[in-house]
Structure formats: C-alpha cells, structure tokens
Design an enzyme around this catalytic site. Sequence first.
Site, PDB file in Angstrom:
ATOM      1  N   TYR A 155      52.729  31.935  29.617  1.00  8.89           N
ATOM      2  CA  TYR A 155      51.296  32.200  29.860  1.00  8.89           C
ATOM      3  C   TYR A 155      51.159  33.398  30.798  1.00  8.89           C
ATOM      4  O   TYR A 155      50.195  34.157  30.735  1.00  8.89           O
ATOM      5  CB  TYR A 155      50.606  30.949  30.412  1.00  8.89           C
ATOM      6  CG  TYR A 155      49.108  30.962  30.211  1.00  8.89           C
ATOM      7  CD1 TYR A 155      48.560  31.047  28.935  1.00  8.89           C
ATOM      8  CD2 TYR A 155      48.237  30.897  31.296  1.00  8.89           C
ATOM      9  CE1 TYR A 155      47.179  31.068  28.759  1.00  8.89           C
ATOM     10  CE2 TYR A 155      46.863  30.916  31.121  1.00  8.89           C
ATOM     11  CZ  TYR A 155      46.346  31.006  29.853  1.00  8.89           C
ATOM     12  OH  TYR A 155      44.981  31.034  29.679  1.00  8.89           O
ATOM     13  N   LYS A 162      43.386  34.174  34.832  1.00 10.12           N
ATOM     14  CA  LYS A 162      42.515  32.985  34.866  1.00 10.12           C
ATOM     15  C   LYS A 162      42.254  32.550  36.311  1.00 10.12           C
ATOM     16  O   LYS A 162      41.168  32.034  36.610  1.00 10.12           O
ATOM     17  CB  LYS A 162      43.129  31.836  34.058  1.00 10.12           C
ATOM     18  CG  LYS A 162      43.164  32.068  32.551  1.00 10.12           C
ATOM     19  CD  LYS A 162      41.797  32.347  31.952  1.00 10.12           C
ATOM     20  CE  LYS A 162      41.808  32.296  30.429  1.00 10.12           C
ATOM     21  NZ  LYS A 162      40.574  32.868  29.847  1.00 10.12           N
TER      22      LYS A 162
HETATM   23  P1  NAD Z   1      39.880  33.934  20.119  1.00 10.45           P
HETATM   24  O1  NAD Z   1      41.019  34.857  19.819  1.00 10.45           O
HETATM   25  O2  NAD Z   1      39.152  33.329  18.996  1.00 10.45           O
HETATM   26  O3  NAD Z   1      38.836  34.616  21.113  1.00 10.45           O
HETATM   27  C1  NAD Z   1      39.170  35.623  22.028  1.00 10.45           C
HETATM   28  C2  NAD Z   1      38.049  36.632  21.942  1.00 10.45           C
HETATM   29  O4  NAD Z   1      38.205  37.645  22.936  1.00 10.45           O
HETATM   30  C3  NAD Z   1      38.006  37.336  20.588  1.00 10.45           C
HETATM   31  O5  NAD Z   1      36.748  37.144  19.988  1.00 10.45           O
HETATM   32  C4  NAD Z   1      38.188  38.798  20.948  1.00 10.45           C
HETATM   33  O6  NAD Z   1      37.466  39.675  20.112  1.00 10.45           O
HETATM   34  C5  NAD Z   1      37.656  38.805  22.376  1.00 10.45           C
HETATM   35  N1  NAD Z   1      38.052  40.022  23.094  1.00 10.45           N
HETATM   36  C6  NAD Z   1      39.305  40.444  23.418  1.00 10.45           C
HETATM   37  N2  NAD Z   1      39.250  41.661  23.996  1.00 10.45           N
HETATM   38  C7  NAD Z   1      37.923  42.005  24.054  1.00 10.45           C
HETATM   39  C8  NAD Z   1      37.208  43.140  24.504  1.00 10.45           C
HETATM   40  N3  NAD Z   1      37.839  44.221  25.019  1.00 10.45           N
HETATM   41  N4  NAD Z   1      35.852  43.156  24.394  1.00 10.45           N
HETATM   42  C9  NAD Z   1      35.199  42.096  23.873  1.00 10.45           C
HETATM   43  N5  NAD Z   1      35.812  40.996  23.407  1.00 10.45           N
HETATM   44  C10 NAD Z   1      37.164  40.954  23.485  1.00 10.45           C
HETATM   45  O7  NAD Z   1      40.560  32.780  21.027  1.00 10.45           O
HETATM   46  P2  NAD Z   1      39.909  31.594  21.885  1.00 10.45           P
HETATM   47  O8  NAD Z   1      41.023  30.640  22.089  1.00 10.45           O
HETATM   48  O9  NAD Z   1      38.651  31.144  21.272  1.00 10.45           O
HETATM   49  O10 NAD Z   1      39.650  32.298  23.292  1.00 10.45           O
HETATM   50  C11 NAD Z   1      38.398  32.265  23.943  1.00 10.45           C
HETATM   51  C12 NAD Z   1      38.562  31.999  25.420  1.00 10.45           C
HETATM   52  O11 NAD Z   1      39.035  30.669  25.615  1.00 10.45           O
HETATM   53  C13 NAD Z   1      39.572  32.903  26.131  1.00 10.45           C
HETATM   54  O12 NAD Z   1      39.092  33.203  27.428  1.00 10.45           O
HETATM   55  C14 NAD Z   1      40.795  32.013  26.231  1.00 10.45           C
HETATM   56  O13 NAD Z   1      41.660  32.388  27.282  1.00 10.45           O
HETATM   57  C15 NAD Z   1      40.119  30.698  26.531  1.00 10.45           C
HETATM   58  N6  NAD Z   1      40.930  29.488  26.336  1.00 10.45           N
HETATM   59  C16 NAD Z   1      41.592  29.289  25.176  1.00 10.45           C
HETATM   60  C17 NAD Z   1      42.357  28.143  25.012  1.00 10.45           C
HETATM   61  C18 NAD Z   1      43.129  27.896  23.730  1.00 10.45           C
HETATM   62  O14 NAD Z   1      44.060  27.092  23.732  1.00 10.45           O
HETATM   63  N7  NAD Z   1      42.780  28.507  22.618  1.00 10.45           N
HETATM   64  C19 NAD Z   1      42.450  27.189  26.037  1.00 10.45           C
HETATM   65  C20 NAD Z   1      41.742  27.433  27.226  1.00 10.45           C
HETATM   66  C21 NAD Z   1      40.989  28.581  27.375  1.00 10.45           C
END
Ligand code: NAD
Length: 255
Positions: A155, A162
Amino acid sequence: MLEGKLGMVFGVANHRSIAWGIGQALAGAGARLAFTYQGDRLKDTVSDLAGTLSGSLTLPCDVLDDAQVDEAFERVDREFGGLDILVHSIAFAPREALENPFVETTRDAFNTAMDISAYSLVQLARKAAPLMEKRGGGSIITMTYLGSGRVFPKYNVMGVAKAALEASVRYLASDLGPRNIRVNAISAGPIRTLAGRSIQGFTRMEEHVREVAPLRRNTEAGEVGDVAVFLASSLSRNVTGVTLFCDSGYHAMGM
Ligand code: NAD
C-alpha cells in the site's frame, strides 16, 4: 432523505467505482448530482452511467488542472445555483511506488500521490465552500483506507497519502465548521475496483477480511453509499472531522 439536495461526485471511472456506488445511493435518496470524469477516455462511460440518473450532469475535471477545476465549479454554480454535498473519491500513485519497497519511493512519486490523493480534497473543499454557503451549509465526504495508520504490504505511499487525507479532514472540519460545512471520511474495506486491484495481493486482502472481520465478509460499494447518505443528510448534522469505518468491522481486530 436528500430530496432537493445538490451534489458533486468526483471519482467515477466505471460501474465498479466506489463513487458510482455513492452516486447511486445519493440519487436514490433524492439528490441531484453532477459527476466529473478525469480525461476524455472516461467521458462516455461516466456520461452513460450518469444518464441513468434523472437530472444529472457530467463534466470533465482532472484535479491536476486548476482551470478545469475552476470551470467544473463555475458550471455547477450556473446549473445548480449552489451545492449541498461533495464526494471526493479520488486517489492515484504511480505503479512503481506500489510495487517497489516503500523505502525506494521517489520524490516525484511521493509528490504525485500526495497531490492527487490528499491535496485535491483541500482544493475541492475550498472551491465548494462558497457554493455550500449559498445553501446554508453542506457536507464533504472523502474515501480513505486503514492503511493510513497501519502497514499493509504494497500500500506504501498510498498509506502516507491517506494519513495526510485524514488529517486534512480534521483541519478542514475546523476551518469550515463555522460556515456549517461538515467534512468527514469513510474508511472502506477492500473493494474490487480499478484502484483496489492495482494493489498487489489485493485478493489475499479480500480473503483475509472474509476470514477475520467480525462480519466475515467483504464490503460492497452500495454499503459505502448508504454511509455516504447518512453523512450527506441531516441525520449526521452534528458529525464532523470523523473517519467512519465501513469495513465489516475489520479495523477493530488485533489478530
Ligand atoms: P476507482 O479506480 O474506481 O476510482 C479512482 C478514481 O480516481 C477514478 O475515477 C480516477 O479517474 C480518479 N482520479 C485519479 N487521478 C485523478 C485526477 N488527477 N483527477 C481526477 N480524478 C482522478 O477506484 P475506487 O476504489 O473506487 O477508489 C475511490 C476512492 O476510494 C480512492 O480514494 C481509494 O483510495 C478509496 N478506497 C478504495 C478502496 C478499495 O478497496 N477499492 C478501499 C478504501 C478506500
């Protein structure tokens, strides 16, 4: 619960995105939403998804492009006349920073991860605040992970980002609280999205949660969406500066 509320959702890449789970839940509770997409390659997918929710807008917004951020908020101000809810569901780290040992993280990779995954919340909150003030206040929600406080293999710099994001939630809550704007984070368990799958060993993380989390199962994006509805609604009107877990209770476990 959100009838007549106006929201902006950042971070839909496809139907698996947590932002899409949140968007569907907010819209299901009555909110009208503007969805942003990062780059032309995501335009059609996000427009098609948003098109399934009545009255929604789609607009481009890469958080590294200040002019695009300004334009997105100007457009929402024109079309909606204000804002009640902002969902920040954005993160990125260069691939090598998630593959190599953390100690090898380059300055560039570190800065990129912090800029996109943590600073962008500050940037978007600053732009949202005047639109929320027009509505008498608002709710800002961001997405985080337990890797902010504990080490999860691979990570890496995302955990550092985070930690900065969660600290930013508290400082933003302090700054914006007097304007009746609340700022909170949801810490989700592993969910099989594009970003999730970019962490090596993601499948093992899912298995581990199923084995040891109190609820013995993984988290679904729709469940995060329901927590977001609570945080966006007046039910949470006295809640700000908080990181709320939606992770089958995994965070409570020591072993
Ligand atoms: P995802 O890949 O669907 O979403 C990530 C998004 O970030 C994408 O839509 C991407 O276009 C956007 N992004 C990246 N760079 C960018 C930029 N320069 N400008 C605008 N947008 C940008 O994946 P997700 O899992 O839905 O992630 C969403 C959030 O949830 C993130 O913050 C991630 O760290 C967090 N999260 C995810 C998990 C998991 O297990 N999937 C768990 C906890 C937290």
